[in-house]
Motif scaffolding. Structure first.
Motif, PDB file in Angstrom:
ATOM      1  N   ARG A  56       0.829  -1.205   0.000  1.00 42.67           N
ATOM      2  CA  ARG A  56       0.000   0.000   0.000  1.00 42.67           C
ATOM      3  C   ARG A  56       0.863   1.255   0.000  1.00 42.67           C
ATOM      4  O   ARG A  56       0.538   2.244  -0.664  1.00 42.67           O
ATOM      5  CB  ARG A  56      -0.931   0.000   1.215  1.00 42.67           C
ATOM      6  N   GLY A  57       1.984   1.224   0.719  1.00 44.09           N
ATOM      7  CA  GLY A  57       2.866   2.380   0.763  1.00 44.09           C
ATOM      8  C   GLY A  57       3.491   2.682  -0.590  1.00 44.09           C
ATOM      9  O   GLY A  57       3.603   3.844  -0.991  1.00 44.09           O
ATOM     10  N   VAL A  58       3.903   1.639  -1.295  1.00 45.99           N
ATOM     11  CA  VAL A  58       4.470   1.825  -2.638  1.00 45.99           C
ATOM     12  C   VAL A  58       3.439   2.457  -3.556  1.00 45.99           C
ATOM     13  O   VAL A  58       3.728   3.408  -4.310  1.00 45.99           O
ATOM     14  CB  VAL A  58       4.963   0.476  -3.206  1.00 45.99           C
ATOM     15  N   LEU A  59       2.221   1.954  -3.515  1.00 42.60           N
ATOM     16  CA  LEU A  59       1.168   2.484  -4.383  1.00 42.60           C
ATOM     17  C   LEU A  59       0.787   3.911  -3.992  1.00 42.60           C
ATOM     18  O   LEU A  59       0.505   4.738  -4.867  1.00 42.60           O
ATOM     19  CB  LEU A  59      -0.050   1.570  -4.341  1.00 42.60           C
ATOM     20  N   ARG A  60       0.798   4.231  -2.696  1.00 41.53           N
ATOM     21  CA  ARG A  60       0.508   5.615  -2.281  1.00 41.53           C
ATOM     22  C   ARG A  60       1.528   6.577  -2.857  1.00 41.53           C
ATOM     23  O   ARG A  60       1.177   7.670  -3.334  1.00 41.53           O
ATOM     24  CB  ARG A  60       0.494   5.713  -0.754  1.00 41.53           C
ATOM     25  N   TYR A  61       2.785   6.201  -2.824  1.00 44.85           N
ATOM     26  CA  TYR A  61       3.831   7.064  -3.386  1.00 44.85           C
ATOM     27  C   TYR A  61       3.596   7.279  -4.881  1.00 44.85           C
ATOM     28  O   TYR A  61       3.695   8.405  -5.382  1.00 44.85           O
ATOM     29  CB  TYR A  61       5.206   6.433  -3.165  1.00 44.85           C
ATOM     30  N   MET A  62       3.282   6.224  -5.597  1.00 43.47           N
ATOM     31  CA  MET A  62       3.090   6.330  -7.035  1.00 43.47           C
ATOM     32  C   MET A  62       1.862   7.190  -7.356  1.00 43.47           C
ATOM     33  O   MET A  62       1.879   7.954  -8.331  1.00 43.47           O
ATOM     34  CB  MET A  62       2.985   4.937  -7.650  1.00 43.47           C
ATOM     35  N   ARG A  63       0.817   7.087  -6.544  1.00 46.01           N
ATOM     36  CA  ARG A  63      -0.364   7.933  -6.771  1.00 46.01           C
ATOM     37  C   ARG A  63      -0.050   9.401  -6.528  1.00 46.01           C
ATOM     38  O   ARG A  63      -0.555  10.276  -7.244  1.00 46.01           O
ATOM     39  CB  ARG A  63      -1.500   7.478  -5.859  1.00 46.01           C
ATOM     40  N   ARG A  64       0.769   9.680  -5.518  1.00 44.50           N
ATOM     41  CA  ARG A  64       1.136  11.075  -5.238  1.00 44.50           C
ATOM     42  C   ARG A  64       1.892  11.701  -6.405  1.00 44.50           C
ATOM     43  O   ARG A  64       1.873  12.916  -6.589  1.00 44.50           O
ATOM     44  CB  ARG A  64       2.002  11.162  -3.973  1.00 44.50           C
ATOM     45  N   HIS A  65       2.546  10.858  -7.188  1.00 48.64           N
ATOM     46  CA  HIS A  65       3.345  11.357  -8.313  1.00 48.64           C
ATOM     47  C   HIS A  65       2.750  10.919  -9.646  1.00 48.64           C
ATOM     48  O   HIS A  65       3.472  10.751 -10.630  1.00 48.64           O
ATOM     49  CB  HIS A  65       4.794  10.869  -8.179  1.00 48.64           C
ATOM     50  N   ARG A  97       6.476   5.920 -20.418  1.00 45.88           N
ATOM     51  CA  ARG A  97       7.210   4.929 -21.205  1.00 45.88           C
ATOM     52  C   ARG A  97       8.563   4.617 -20.576  1.00 45.88           C
ATOM     53  O   ARG A  97       8.982   3.459 -20.508  1.00 45.88           O
ATOM     54  CB  ARG A  97       7.401   5.435 -22.636  1.00 45.88           C
ATOM     55  N   GLN A  98       9.240   5.659 -20.109  1.00 47.64           N
ATOM     56  CA  GLN A  98      10.571   5.452 -19.523  1.00 47.64           C
ATOM     57  C   GLN A  98      10.524   4.634 -18.247  1.00 47.64           C
ATOM     58  O   GLN A  98      11.469   3.908 -17.926  1.00 47.64           O
ATOM     59  CB  GLN A  98      11.248   6.793 -19.242  1.00 47.64           C
ATOM     60  N   VAL A  99       9.434   4.732 -17.490  1.00 45.98           N
ATOM     61  CA  VAL A  99       9.359   3.985 -16.237  1.00 45.98           C
ATOM     62  C   VAL A  99       8.546   2.694 -16.380  1.00 45.98           C
ATOM     63  O   VAL A  99       8.298   2.005 -15.398  1.00 45.98           O
ATOM     64  CB  VAL A  99       8.785   4.852 -15.087  1.00 45.98           C
ATOM     65  N   GLY A 100       8.137   2.371 -17.603  1.00 42.19           N
ATOM     66  CA  GLY A 100       7.566   1.060 -17.868  1.00 42.19           C
ATOM     67  C   GLY A 100       6.058   0.948 -17.820  1.00 42.19           C
ATOM     68  O   GLY A 100       5.528  -0.160 -17.652  1.00 42.19           O
ATOM     69  N   PHE A 101       5.346   2.068 -17.992  1.00 42.66           N
ATOM     70  CA  PHE A 101       3.891   2.040 -17.958  1.00 42.66           C
ATOM     71  C   PHE A 101       3.309   2.471 -19.301  1.00 42.66           C
ATOM     72  O   PHE A 101       3.877   3.321 -19.999  1.00 42.66           O
ATOM     73  CB  PHE A 101       3.356   3.020 -16.910  1.00 42.66           C
ATOM     74  N   SER A 102       2.155   1.912 -19.625  1.00 43.62           N
ATOM     75  CA  SER A 102       1.297   2.524 -20.630  1.00 43.62           C
ATOM     76  C   SER A 102       0.464   3.581 -19.904  1.00 43.62           C
ATOM     77  O   SER A 102       0.384   3.587 -18.670  1.00 43.62           O
ATOM     78  CB  SER A 102       0.373   1.483 -21.268  1.00 43.62           C
ATOM     79  N   ILE A 103      -0.191   4.465 -20.647  1.00 42.17           N
ATOM     80  CA  ILE A 103      -1.049   5.459 -19.999  1.00 42.17           C
ATOM     81  C   ILE A 103      -2.211   4.781 -19.253  1.00 42.17           C
ATOM     82  O   ILE A 103      -2.473   5.106 -18.091  1.00 42.17           O
ATOM     83  CB  ILE A 103      -1.560   6.493 -21.020  1.00 42.17           C
ATOM     84  N   PRO A 104      -2.928   3.804 -19.870  1.00 42.43           N
ATOM     85  CA  PRO A 104      -3.980   3.120 -19.099  1.00 42.43           C
ATOM     86  C   PRO A 104      -3.422   2.415 -17.861  1.00 42.43           C
ATOM     87  O   PRO A 104      -4.028   2.440 -16.788  1.00 42.43           O
ATOM     88  CB  PRO A 104      -4.566   2.120 -20.098  1.00 42.43           C
ATOM     89  N   GLY A 105      -2.258   1.792 -17.997  1.00 41.70           N
ATOM     90  CA  GLY A 105      -1.654   1.112 -16.863  1.00 41.70           C
ATOM     91  C   GLY A 105      -1.288   2.080 -15.755  1.00 41.70           C
ATOM     92  O   GLY A 105      -1.408   1.755 -14.569  1.00 41.70           O
ATOM     93  N   CYS A 106      -0.856   3.264 -16.139  1.00 35.90           N
ATOM     94  CA  CYS A 106      -0.524   4.292 -15.160  1.00 35.90           C
ATOM     95  C   CYS A 106      -1.785   4.730 -14.404  1.00 35.90           C
ATOM     96  O   CYS A 106      -1.771   4.868 -13.181  1.00 35.90           O
ATOM     97  CB  CYS A 106       0.114   5.474 -15.885  1.00 35.90           C
ATOM     98  N   LEU A 107      -2.866   4.920 -15.130  1.00 40.67           N
ATOM     99  CA  LEU A 107      -4.116   5.351 -14.497  1.00 40.67           C
ATOM    100  C   LEU A 107      -4.690   4.269 -13.589  1.00 40.67           C
ATOM    101  O   LEU A 107      -5.387   4.577 -12.608  1.00 40.67           O
ATOM    102  CB  LEU A 107      -5.129   5.736 -15.568  1.00 40.67           C
ATOM    103  N   VAL A 152      -7.214  -4.306  -5.702  1.00 40.81           N
ATOM    104  CA  VAL A 152      -7.751  -4.356  -7.067  1.00 40.81           C
ATOM    105  C   VAL A 152      -6.627  -4.158  -8.076  1.00 40.81           C
ATOM    106  O   VAL A 152      -6.519  -4.881  -9.076  1.00 40.81           O
ATOM    107  CB  VAL A 152      -8.845  -3.289  -7.257  1.00 40.81           C
ATOM    108  N   TYR A 153      -5.757  -3.176  -7.793  1.00 37.90           N
ATOM    109  CA  TYR A 153      -4.645  -2.936  -8.714  1.00 37.90           C
ATOM    110  C   TYR A 153      -3.725  -4.154  -8.781  1.00 37.90           C
ATOM    111  O   TYR A 153      -3.276  -4.557  -9.862  1.00 37.90           O
ATOM    112  CB  TYR A 153      -3.831  -1.712  -8.292  1.00 37.90           C
ATOM    113  N   MET A 154      -3.443  -4.769  -7.634  1.00 36.19           N
ATOM    114  CA  MET A 154      -2.536  -5.907  -7.621  1.00 36.19           C
ATOM    115  C   MET A 154      -3.127  -7.106  -8.352  1.00 36.19           C
ATOM    116  O   MET A 154      -2.392  -7.870  -8.988  1.00 36.19           O
ATOM    117  CB  MET A 154      -2.168  -6.270  -6.185  1.00 36.19           C
ATOM    118  N   ARG A 155      -4.434  -7.278  -8.296  1.00 35.22           N
ATOM    119  CA  ARG A 155      -5.048  -8.359  -9.081  1.00 35.22           C
ATOM    120  C   ARG A 155      -4.928  -8.072 -10.575  1.00 35.22           C
ATOM    121  O   ARG A 155      -4.761  -8.993 -11.382  1.00 35.22           O
ATOM    122  CB  ARG A 155      -6.508  -8.557  -8.657  1.00 35.22           C
TER     123      ARG A 155
END
Length: 332
Positions: free
Chosen positions: A285-294, A303-313, A321-324
């Motif tokens: 949960r802490g990792v995901l909170r940090y990513m949401r803040r940024h 792209r540089q950090v390995g996400f598609s735009i839908p995947g980022c959202l 839910v995200y982990m599933r």
């Protein structure tokens, strides 16, 4: 810079690599024309490695062997640093192989540019003998303090491993840079960020001068499968150390620390996705909170950090839910 009596100390932690050790040491010995010492740290090996180390020490006066109880590669590297006498220090793996001119080139650039760190590129060698090189330019660049930190954190021509580098030993001594003992992952990154925040000049030779052996039995392979909790804790320790070091010594690079943390958090979540019991873990949960803040910054560099735009959202979803979602991606 005046040429020192011992220019380079090559530290080689050794643990049960009898089939590769001679190739590694012979590769170092092939680097002729520079004053160096080789420090073989036998980390409690149970195969023929200790006798191979002793044989090199008997045949070459500049080879030293330290036999120690098994404590891991970080501890072995520190024992080597304790006795190293060279102006520069290299730390390489005993199942790999440096090119015959790797240290000749790197020390030459270190001296001509008065560099604190010199980096190179590498290639991978597989068990069938085939190799894979990464994109390289054949160019050499010199970076100032902030540029060196930025290039390291954003993976721009500087790799995270210690074995692609040589370090000014006085810099390590002055700032007390050591390997964090007990870690089996992330230790090279932690060591390197503590170096780069102090390096005033970094030289990058963008040539594959090191041959990394891709072995199924390498120490770090699949470590997260064996001890996922230690893997997570090591990664979070890395994040904390990077932030602390940059706030103290390189505050202008804090943005690049966010980039690095997003990149490696994405990798970490991919590992955690294999362990459903950890989907609601406070660390997840802490990792995901940090990513949401940024999230806005993540979208700008997705792209540089390995996400598609839908995947980022998708990061905005509740943690389980995200982990599933990540779990389903692995199975596709």
């Amino acid at each position: 810079m005046e040429k020192p009596s011992i220019l380079l100390s090559v530290i080689i932690p050794v643990y049960n690599t009898q089939d590769y050790l001679e190739r590694c040491v012979d590769g170092v010995l092939a680097n002729r024309g520079i004053s160096m010492e080789i420090i073989l740290v036998d980390d409690g090996s149970t195969d023929a490695s200790p006798s191979i180390c002793d044989r090199y020490a008997a045949n070459y006066p500049f080879v030293t062997v330290l036999h120690t109880p098994n404590a891991g590669p970080a501890s072995a590297k520190n024992r080597g640093l304790d006795v190293a006498r060279g102006s520069y220090v290299a730390m390489i793996d005993s199942d790999d192989e440096p090119a015959a001119d790797m240290f000749v080139r790197m020390t030459a650039e270190a001296l001509s540019n008065d560099a604190d760190i010199v980096c190179c590129n590498y290639l991978e060698r597989y068990e069938d003998g085939s190799t894979r090189a990464f994109g390289y330019t054949n160019k050499t660049v010199v970076l100032n303090h902030d540029e060196g930190v930025k290039h390291f954190l954003t993976k721009k021509g500087i790799y995270t491993q210690c074995w692609t580098k040589i370090y000014r030993r006085e810099m390590l001594r002055r700032f007390g840079v050591r390997n964090v003992e007990g870690l089996k992952t992330d230790e090279d990154f932690i060591f390197n960020i503590s170096c780069f925040v102090h390096a005033q000049r970094t030289c990058v030779i963008d040539l594959p001068l090191y041959i990394y052996s891709m072995r199924g039995t390498s120490l770090s392979k699949d470590y997260f499968n064996k001890d996922i909790n230690a893997y997570i804790d090591n990664r979070l320790l890395r994040f904390d150390i990077v932030e602390r070091e940059l706030k103290t010594y390189a505050p202008r690079n804090l943005k690049h620390a966010v980039f690095s943390r997003l990149f490696y958090s994405n990798e970490l979540l991919g590992r955690i996705a294999l362990f459903p019991a950890l989907y609601s873990d406070r660390r997840t949960r802490g990792v995901l909170r940090y990513m949401r803040r940024h999230i806005l910054y993540a979208l700008s560099v997705h792209r540089q950090v390995g996400f598609s735009i839908p995947g980022c959202l998708m990061l905005l979803l509740p943690s389980p839910v995200y982990m599933r979602y990540r779990q389903r991606k692995l199975s596709n």
